[in-house]
Design an enzyme around this catalytic site. Sequence first.
Site, PDB file in Angstrom:
ATOM      1  N   ASP A 197       0.829  -1.202   0.000  1.00 46.95           N
ATOM      2  CA  ASP A 197       0.000   0.000   0.000  1.00 46.95           C
ATOM      3  C   ASP A 197       0.866   1.256   0.000  1.00 46.95           C
ATOM      4  O   ASP A 197       1.664   1.466   0.913  1.00 46.95           O
ATOM      5  CB  ASP A 197      -0.902  -0.013   1.240  1.00 46.95           C
TER       6      ASP A 197
ATOM      7  N   HIS B  20      -2.938  -0.021  -2.605  1.00 44.82           N
ATOM      8  CA  HIS B  20      -4.105   0.712  -2.148  1.00 44.82           C
ATOM      9  C   HIS B  20      -5.163   0.751  -3.252  1.00 44.82           C
ATOM     10  O   HIS B  20      -4.861   0.974  -4.409  1.00 44.82           O
ATOM     11  CB  HIS B  20      -3.673   2.140  -1.791  1.00 44.82           C
TER      12      HIS B  20
END
Length: 232
Positions: A170, A201
Amino acid sequence: MSETATIETLSGDESFSAYVARPAGTPRAAIVVIQEIFGVNAGIRRKCDRLAEDGYLAVAPDLFWRLEPGIELDPDVEPEMQRALDLMGQFDQDRGIRDIEATIHWIRRSEGVAQVGAVGYCLGGRLAYMTAARTDVDAAVGYYAVGIDGLLREKHAIANPLMLHIAGDDGFVDKETQTAMHEGLDDHPKVTLHDYPGLDHGFATEFGKRRDDEGAILADRRTAEFFAKHLG
């Protein structure tokens, strides 16, 4: 069937809109769908529609209404991404939680649905954690929640089931933060963490470049099973 509803704030002196997707029959339960930093856009509405197809009353409140009511942004368009990041910087998260709580109250009072869950993405993932800690929501799920390490002091207040999906690569949640989440929450009796190695993400978005089909399908299946178990 979908519509736009008007929900009063907890104080009762203002109101905001929400996208509502209704199931074909009596709802099995209700789920508050908590937006990313891009507003209640086509992707969030599609999340609601999918939940309605599964028998839930799905409600996505416009949490940015104090900043710019009705805003919809596309993360794949750079200027719109920058606008979204600006809005996140201006957004009052504590007020946002109160608006989510007002949405929960509206569902129970006006719609007559007692069991209410919440699912959020990105900023909404963080807000899902905060909702679990600060409201009486019956179950909550957060996808790639940001900044949870700074909220671990609230974990003692999580009384109902919470599931968090963590993207291993992420760009907004570094490895140190992911480690802190595990160290702080792995032993919590109400919290379940799932890791998705190599995913970034936004991997479970409905539309756009960020989506990873395999990861999204796995995470969404886990979410569906979680809500089926905890929302009756």
